[in-house]
Design a protein around this motif. Sequence first.
Motif, mmCIF file in Angstrom:
data_model
loop_
_atom_site.group_PDB
_atom_site.id
_atom_site.type_symbol
_atom_site.label_atom_id
_atom_site.label_comp_id
_atom_site.label_asym_id
_atom_site.label_seq_id
_atom_site.Cartn_x
_atom_site.Cartn_y
_atom_site.Cartn_z
ATOM 1 N N ALA A 82 -1.465 -5.197 3.055
ATOM 2 C CA ALA A 82 -0.153 -4.585 3.328
ATOM 3 C C ALA A 82 0.165 -4.616 4.811
ATOM 4 C CB ALA A 82 -0.129 -3.146 2.832
ATOM 5 N N LYS A 83 1.454 -4.667 5.075
ATOM 6 C CA LYS A 83 1.935 -4.556 6.458
ATOM 7 C C LYS A 83 1.813 -3.102 6.929
ATOM 8 C CE LYS A 83 6.044 -5.686 9.228
ATOM 9 N NZ LYS A 83 7.427 -6.199 9.179
ATOM 10 N N ASN A 108 8.886 15.182 -5.300
ATOM 11 C CA ASN A 108 8.757 16.063 -6.462
ATOM 12 C C ASN A 108 8.844 15.250 -7.746
ATOM 13 O OD1 ASN A 108 11.456 15.502 -6.818
ATOM 14 N ND2 ASN A 108 12.166 17.522 -6.183
ATOM 15 N N ALA A 124 0.839 -1.208 0.000
ATOM 16 C CA ALA A 124 0.000 0.000 0.000
ATOM 17 C C ALA A 124 0.869 1.252 0.000
ATOM 18 C CB ALA A 124 -0.942 -0.010 1.196
ATOM 19 N N GLY A 175 7.851 -3.172 -2.896
ATOM 20 C CA GLY A 175 9.044 -2.335 -2.803
ATOM 21 C C GLY A 175 10.252 -3.132 -2.349
ATOM 22 N N LEU A 228 14.097 4.371 3.124
ATOM 23 C CA LEU A 228 14.897 3.503 2.245
ATOM 24 C C LEU A 228 14.225 3.406 0.873
ATOM 25 C CD1 LEU A 228 15.743 0.605 4.754
ATOM 26 C CD2 LEU A 228 17.023 2.721 4.315
HETATM 27 P P1 FAD Z 1 6.747 1.236 -0.351
HETATM 28 O O1 FAD Z 1 6.234 2.610 -0.190
HETATM 29 O O2 FAD Z 1 7.939 0.862 0.457
HETATM 30 O O3 FAD Z 1 5.551 0.252 -0.019
HETATM 31 C C1 FAD Z 1 5.754 -1.124 0.115
HETATM 32 C C2 FAD Z 1 4.463 -1.735 0.632
HETATM 33 O O4 FAD Z 1 4.593 -3.148 0.653
HETATM 34 C C3 FAD Z 1 4.136 -1.314 2.067
HETATM 35 O O5 FAD Z 1 2.743 -1.169 2.234
HETATM 36 C C4 FAD Z 1 4.647 -2.508 2.876
HETATM 37 O O6 FAD Z 1 4.013 -2.642 4.138
HETATM 38 C C5 FAD Z 1 4.237 -3.622 1.930
HETATM 39 N N1 FAD Z 1 4.946 -4.878 2.175
HETATM 40 C C6 FAD Z 1 6.261 -5.155 1.956
HETATM 41 N N2 FAD Z 1 6.525 -6.441 2.289
HETATM 42 C C7 FAD Z 1 5.351 -6.971 2.715
HETATM 43 C C8 FAD Z 1 4.964 -8.253 3.188
HETATM 44 N N3 FAD Z 1 5.844 -9.263 3.283
HETATM 45 N N4 FAD Z 1 3.684 -8.462 3.563
HETATM 46 C C9 FAD Z 1 2.773 -7.456 3.464
HETATM 47 N N5 FAD Z 1 3.079 -6.228 3.021
HETATM 48 C C10 FAD Z 1 4.346 -5.985 2.654
HETATM 49 N N6 FAD Z 1 10.072 9.430 -5.418
HETATM 50 C C11 FAD Z 1 9.648 10.392 -6.280
HETATM 51 O O7 FAD Z 1 8.970 10.093 -7.269
HETATM 52 N N7 FAD Z 1 9.983 11.705 -6.075
HETATM 53 C C12 FAD Z 1 10.724 12.114 -5.004
HETATM 54 O O8 FAD Z 1 10.978 13.311 -4.832
HETATM 55 C C13 FAD Z 1 11.175 11.124 -4.083
HETATM 56 N N8 FAD Z 1 11.916 11.462 -3.003
HETATM 57 C C14 FAD Z 1 12.284 10.499 -2.091
HETATM 58 C C15 FAD Z 1 12.984 10.872 -0.933
HETATM 59 C C16 FAD Z 1 13.292 9.939 0.030
HETATM 60 C C17 FAD Z 1 14.040 10.361 1.267
HETATM 61 C C18 FAD Z 1 12.890 8.591 -0.144
HETATM 62 C C19 FAD Z 1 13.160 7.565 0.918
HETATM 63 C C20 FAD Z 1 12.214 8.208 -1.296
HETATM 64 C C21 FAD Z 1 11.928 9.146 -2.292
HETATM 65 N N9 FAD Z 1 11.257 8.800 -3.461
HETATM 66 C C22 FAD Z 1 10.827 9.770 -4.339
HETATM 67 C C23 FAD Z 1 11.062 7.382 -3.833
HETATM 68 C C24 FAD Z 1 9.682 6.874 -3.475
HETATM 69 O O9 FAD Z 1 9.379 7.190 -2.156
HETATM 70 C C25 FAD Z 1 9.667 5.358 -3.681
HETATM 71 O O10 FAD Z 1 10.109 5.009 -4.982
HETATM 72 C C26 FAD Z 1 8.246 4.836 -3.512
HETATM 73 O O11 FAD Z 1 7.697 5.302 -2.313
HETATM 74 C C27 FAD Z 1 8.198 3.309 -3.563
HETATM 75 O O12 FAD Z 1 6.864 2.952 -3.340
HETATM 76 P P2 FAD Z 1 6.425 1.432 -3.231
HETATM 77 O O13 FAD Z 1 4.948 1.462 -3.111
HETATM 78 O O14 FAD Z 1 7.022 0.666 -4.352
HETATM 79 O O15 FAD Z 1 7.116 0.911 -1.887
#
Ligand code: FAD
Length: 364
Positions: A33-34, A52, A10, A194, A302
Amino acid sequence: MTNAIVVVGAGVSGLTTALLLSKSNANVVTIIAKHMPGDYDIEYASPWAGANFLPMSTRENSRWERRTWPEIKRITEEVPEAGIHFQTARIFRRDKDMEGPSCPSDPMFDHDPWFQPVLPDYKELDAASLPAGHDSGCEFTSVCINTAMYLQWLVGQCIKNGVVLKRAVISHIREAKNYSHTGKPADIIVNATGLGSLKLGGVEDQAMAPSRGQIILVRNELHPMITTSGTEEGLPEILYTMQRPAGGGTILGGTYDIGNWESVPDPNIALRIMRRVVELCPEIAGGKGIDGLSVIRHGAGLRPYRKTGVRVERGKLDDGTHIVHNYGHAGWGYQGSYGCAEGVVELVNAIREENGESLVTEPK
Ligand code: FAD
């Protein structure tokens, strides 16, 4: 015929994917999601982002970001409650950074970037507009997303389309099959975990690694948003700022530290981030230096970095259940979110067609 789809994750990737899938009546979507919007945790990247839109992909891999910009622009213009505003972005380059060991976000600093015709008002800056120590720069219209608001808005949009959200922690991707709120086993699983994809059974993607980003959120205001190609400390230390809309504060960054899992903000790094920002933009602190900054919080997140690039791809479990992956967005998860989610919808539609299903269904 309907397809029971379980999206695992999520963050911005899982929520955007669920939203686009839920636009078709043929898909019945459950998110598990966790961590959910509202949580702050080192295992959950999305809340920590600025966020951004400063393109990071190469021209060849620019599909995801190219396809995302029009939708982010539309939401910014038409949906103020989503928590996104336009902000002018300025990028300052130093020639010495272009020659050094390659920075993961290098394409952003190209002199003739692919996004020149995509993002509005692009122009190269004249020498008089550059801060000391910088050799060139450009300016264009970007956005800043108040991630605390935007993630909640995405949840609301999903719920409006009938998506059901549940807390669950799985240790193997096959477990997701049992979580569809329809009560029947899922036909398709979407993996949007992620960095979780490094350890999640059945995925265990060894190309995944954390790219730690340390930030400081302050009450001070600063326009336009700034990014520089390097710092005197060198990688992993970088410099950027952006002001979130609707009183969300201003983000001061940062670091891009591949392989570092540390969840606790390092006070020495924080000091260096603040010092660099007030040196480059003394106006943010009324000329008072670091003492003029009003800190809301320090943080570290991360980014889900993948050495081989993002994975938007189909696969199958041993029992034949379809799985579609959408993870490994490193530092561009928001700015690639709609493009990648659209990629998942294409793969899901291909599965449906192979199953003999007609894609001519009424949208919701
Ligand atoms: P996540 O947000 O990590 O979500 C993963 C999900 O999977 C969570 O809900 C977690 O609970 C769930 N999950 C994982 N394993 C399990 C499991 N075994 N069982 C159940 N649930 C699980 N991006 C931009 O586009 N612009 C920016 O300016 C930008 N700046 C950033 C600055 C910082 C400091 C950081 C840290 C990131 C930045 N990013 C930026 C990158 C962006 O935040 C990430 O690429 C994005 O949030 C990834 O999203 P995701 O949904 O793939 O992963």
